[in-house]
Motif scaffolding. Structure first.
Motif, PDB file in Angstrom:
ATOM      1  N   ALA A  50       2.760   4.828   9.113  1.00  0.00           N
ATOM      2  CA  ALA A  50       1.634   5.747   8.900  1.00  0.00           C
ATOM      3  C   ALA A  50       1.873   7.023   9.698  1.00  0.00           C
ATOM      4  N   PHE A  51       1.365   8.149   9.140  1.00  0.00           N
ATOM      5  CA  PHE A  51       1.548   9.449   9.771  1.00  0.00           C
ATOM      6  C   PHE A  51       0.233  10.223   9.666  1.00  0.00           C
ATOM      7  N   ALA A  52      -0.145  10.918  10.787  1.00  0.00           N
ATOM      8  CA  ALA A  52      -1.393  11.695  10.813  1.00  0.00           C
ATOM      9  C   ALA A  52      -1.186  12.931  11.683  1.00  0.00           C
ATOM     10  N   HIS A  53      -2.091  13.903  11.510  1.00  0.00           N
ATOM     11  CA  HIS A  53      -2.025  15.094  12.344  1.00  0.00           C
ATOM     12  C   HIS A  53      -3.436  15.627  12.580  1.00  0.00           C
ATOM     13  N   SER A  54      -3.551  16.431  13.640  1.00  0.00           N
ATOM     14  CA  SER A  54      -4.857  17.011  13.966  1.00  0.00           C
ATOM     15  C   SER A  54      -5.088  18.269  13.146  1.00  0.00           C
ATOM     16  N   LEU A  55      -6.352  18.554  12.891  1.00  0.00           N
ATOM     17  CA  LEU A  55      -6.718  19.746  12.117  1.00  0.00           C
ATOM     18  C   LEU A  55      -7.084  20.897  13.049  1.00  0.00           C
ATOM     19  N   GLY A  56      -6.338  21.048  14.109  1.00  0.00           N
ATOM     20  CA  GLY A  56      -6.573  22.095  15.093  1.00  0.00           C
ATOM     21  C   GLY A  56      -5.897  21.682  16.386  1.00  0.00           C
ATOM     22  N   VAL A  57      -6.126  22.495  17.430  1.00  0.00           N
ATOM     23  CA  VAL A  57      -5.563  22.163  18.737  1.00  0.00           C
ATOM     24  C   VAL A  57      -6.322  20.967  19.279  1.00  0.00           C
TER      25      VAL A  57
ATOM     26  N   ILE B  71       0.863  -1.197   0.000  1.00  0.00           N
ATOM     27  CA  ILE B  71       0.000   0.000   0.000  1.00  0.00           C
ATOM     28  C   ILE B  71       0.891   1.236   0.000  1.00  0.00           C
ATOM     29  N   LEU B  72       0.533   2.201  -0.813  1.00  0.00           N
ATOM     30  CA  LEU B  72       1.089   3.549  -0.749  1.00  0.00           C
ATOM     31  C   LEU B  72      -0.104   4.478  -0.905  1.00  0.00           C
ATOM     32  N   ASP B  73      -0.650   4.879   0.241  1.00  0.00           N
ATOM     33  CA  ASP B  73      -1.918   5.627   0.269  1.00  0.00           C
ATOM     34  C   ASP B  73      -1.655   7.009   0.863  1.00  0.00           C
ATOM     35  N   ASN B  74      -1.690   8.041  -0.003  1.00  0.00           N
ATOM     36  CA  ASN B  74      -1.507   9.407   0.490  1.00  0.00           C
ATOM     37  C   ASN B  74      -2.791  10.223   0.386  1.00  0.00           C
ATOM     38  N   SER B  75      -3.917   9.524   0.283  1.00  0.00           N
ATOM     39  CA  SER B  75      -5.210  10.231   0.293  1.00  0.00           C
ATOM     40  C   SER B  75      -5.529  10.673   1.719  1.00  0.00           C
ATOM     41  N   ARG B  76      -6.383  11.673   1.827  1.00  0.00           N
ATOM     42  CA  ARG B  76      -6.688  12.274   3.127  1.00  0.00           C
ATOM     43  C   ARG B  76      -7.897  11.581   3.768  1.00  0.00           C
ATOM     44  N   HIS B  77      -7.601  10.643   4.696  1.00  0.00           N
ATOM     45  CA  HIS B  77      -8.673   9.993   5.449  1.00  0.00           C
ATOM     46  C   HIS B  77      -8.853  10.729   6.771  1.00  0.00           C
ATOM     47  N   VAL B  78     -10.094  11.044   7.117  1.00  0.00           N
ATOM     48  CA  VAL B  78     -10.393  11.877   8.280  1.00  0.00           C
ATOM     49  C   VAL B  78     -11.101  11.049   9.347  1.00  0.00           C
ATOM     50  N   GLY B  79     -10.687  11.240  10.605  1.00  0.00           N
ATOM     51  CA  GLY B  79     -11.338  10.597  11.749  1.00  0.00           C
ATOM     52  C   GLY B  79     -11.893  11.648  12.686  1.00  0.00           C
ATOM     53  N   SER B  80     -13.195  11.594  12.925  1.00  0.00           N
ATOM     54  CA  SER B  80     -13.854  12.578  13.802  1.00  0.00           C
ATOM     55  C   SER B  80     -14.103  11.973  15.176  1.00  0.00           C
TER      56      SER B  80
ATOM     57  N   THR C  36     -10.864  17.126  14.748  1.00  0.00           N
ATOM     58  CA  THR C  36     -10.754  16.071  13.736  1.00  0.00           C
ATOM     59  C   THR C  36      -9.289  15.793  13.425  1.00  0.00           C
ATOM     60  N   TRP C  37      -8.980  14.508  13.171  1.00  0.00           N
ATOM     61  CA  TRP C  37      -7.625  14.088  12.786  1.00  0.00           C
ATOM     62  C   TRP C  37      -7.630  13.607  11.348  1.00  0.00           C
ATOM     63  N   GLN C  38      -6.491  13.847  10.662  1.00  0.00           N
ATOM     64  CA  GLN C  38      -6.381  13.478   9.250  1.00  0.00           C
ATOM     65  C   GLN C  38      -5.158  12.590   9.023  1.00  0.00           C
ATOM     66  N   SER C  39      -5.376  11.519   8.303  1.00  0.00           N
ATOM     67  CA  SER C  39      -4.282  10.633   7.921  1.00  0.00           C
ATOM     68  C   SER C  39      -3.575  11.232   6.709  1.00  0.00           C
ATOM     69  N   ASP C  40      -2.246  11.418   6.810  1.00  0.00           N
ATOM     70  CA  ASP C  40      -1.482  12.008   5.715  1.00  0.00           C
ATOM     71  C   ASP C  40      -1.034  10.954   4.703  1.00  0.00           C
ATOM     72  N   PHE C  41      -0.515   9.848   5.175  1.00  0.00           N
ATOM     73  CA  PHE C  41      -0.182   8.761   4.260  1.00  0.00           C
ATOM     74  C   PHE C  41       0.007   7.473   5.047  1.00  0.00           C
ATOM     75  N   VAL C  42      -0.144   6.359   4.313  1.00  0.00           N
ATOM     76  CA  VAL C  42       0.080   5.023   4.856  1.00  0.00           C
ATOM     77  C   VAL C  42       0.961   4.281   3.855  1.00  0.00           C
ATOM     78  N   TYR C  43       2.051   3.695   4.340  1.00  0.00           N
ATOM     79  CA  TYR C  43       2.956   2.944   3.474  1.00  0.00           C
ATOM     80  C   TYR C  43       3.153   1.550   4.078  1.00  0.00           C
ATOM     81  N   VAL C  44       2.869   0.507   3.256  1.00  0.00           N
ATOM     82  CA  VAL C  44       3.022  -0.884   3.698  1.00  0.00           C
ATOM     83  C   VAL C  44       3.888  -1.605   2.659  1.00  0.00           C
ATOM     84  N   GLU C  45       4.950  -2.266   3.134  1.00  0.00           N
ATOM     85  CA  GLU C  45       5.871  -2.974   2.249  1.00  0.00           C
ATOM     86  C   GLU C  45       6.128  -4.382   2.789  1.00  0.00           C
ATOM     87  N   GLN C  46       6.067  -5.369   1.863  1.00  0.00           N
ATOM     88  CA  GLN C  46       6.385  -6.739   2.247  1.00  0.00           C
ATOM     89  C   GLN C  46       7.877  -6.964   2.013  1.00  0.00           C
ATOM     90  N   VAL C  47       8.577  -7.291   3.112  1.00  0.00           N
ATOM     91  CA  VAL C  47      10.017  -7.545   3.045  1.00  0.00           C
ATOM     92  C   VAL C  47      10.206  -9.048   2.939  1.00  0.00           C
TER      93      VAL C  47
END
Length: 250
Positions: free
Chosen positions: A147-154, A111-120, A236-247
């Motif tokens: 995976a990396f995410a950040h909040s859309l406010g304090v 997976i290489l997902d850089n779409s903006r998924h939002v969690g309320s 609300t929090w937003q997912s910036d990207f998710v990267y999954v690699e099979q080693v």
């Protein structure tokens, strides 16, 4: 009167005046050469005369025989490096070399997902993304999850979770709490070679320690993986990207 004197024997009369000189007679014959006189003393040496003009260059004489070789002189300094010459023609193809060792298989991006998924804020976990691990895909391999995410406010914080469920319904999860307004999960999922169960190693941000979880989820079955967030407060929090690699090839 002189006649009278002569006739009668008289005395000599007075001489008359000298008459004029007569015409010179012809020169007499040359006299006999007299004897050579004595040599006089040597006169003083005369001054050096001016240098005469240079004579003409004579003809080049014949070349003499070659002399013996002289001793070798000291080596001179190295000259500057000349320009690179043109590339020569290609040589003939050499013989085929021996076969090398078998290489390891390449890793595979799952997976290489850089779409903006939002969690309320719902009070429960919200799925940001999910995927399946094929049965026994982690036998001799591993799965890298980042995976990396950040909040859309304090924000008052959030909890991120990886949840694993096999075909038989056995489930396990591992949670990482956000650090301020940032959330990160860096995990490695492996399959135990003896039991076939999944093991999870995960960490959050730099200040959080690594967690280890031995699950009862069987990697020999299809395993569903869900990346979820539970929001604390109302931000609300937003997912910036998710990267999954099979080693593979472990």
């Amino acid at each position: 009167r002189q006649g009278i004197n002569a006739e009668y024997g008289g005395g000599k009369g007075v001489c008359g005046a000298r008459g004029p000189t007569g015409i010179a007679g012809p020169p007499g014959p040359q006299g006999i050469t007299g004897p050579q006189g004595c040599a006089g003393p040597q006169g003083p040496e005369g001054a050096v005369g001016p240098q005469g003009a240079s004579g003409t260059v004579g003809l080049v004489g014949p070349t003499g025989p070659q002399g013996p070789a002289g001793p070798a002189g000291p080596a001179g300094a190295n000259g500057p490096t000349g320009p690179v010459g043109p590339t020569g023609p290609c040589g003939q193809k050499g013989n085929t070399g021996c076969s090398g060792d078998k290489g390891k298989s390449s890793n595979t991006v799952v997976i290489l997902d850089n779409s903006r998924h939002v969690g309320s804020a719902t009070g429960s976990f919200v799925v940001l993304t999910s995927f399946d691990i094929p049965a026994s895909a982690l036998s001799g391999a591993a799965l890298e999850f980042f995976a990396f995410a950040h909040s859309l406010g304090v924000s008052s914080g959030a909890t991120f979770r990886l949840r694993f469920t096999d075909t038989a319904g056995t489930t396990a999860s591992l949670s990482i709490v956000s650090s301020g307004d940032v959330g990160k999960i860096d995990a490695r999922i492996t399959q135990d070679s003896q039991t076939g169960r999944l093991n999870v190693f995960a960490s959050g941000t730099c200040c959080q320690g690594t967690q280890w979880l031995a699950t009862s989820v069987l990697g020999t079955q299809i395993v569903s993986v869900a990346y979820e967030v539970q929001v604390t407060g109302t931000t609300t929090w937003q997912s910036d990207f998710v990267y999954v690699e099979q080693v593979v090839g472990l």
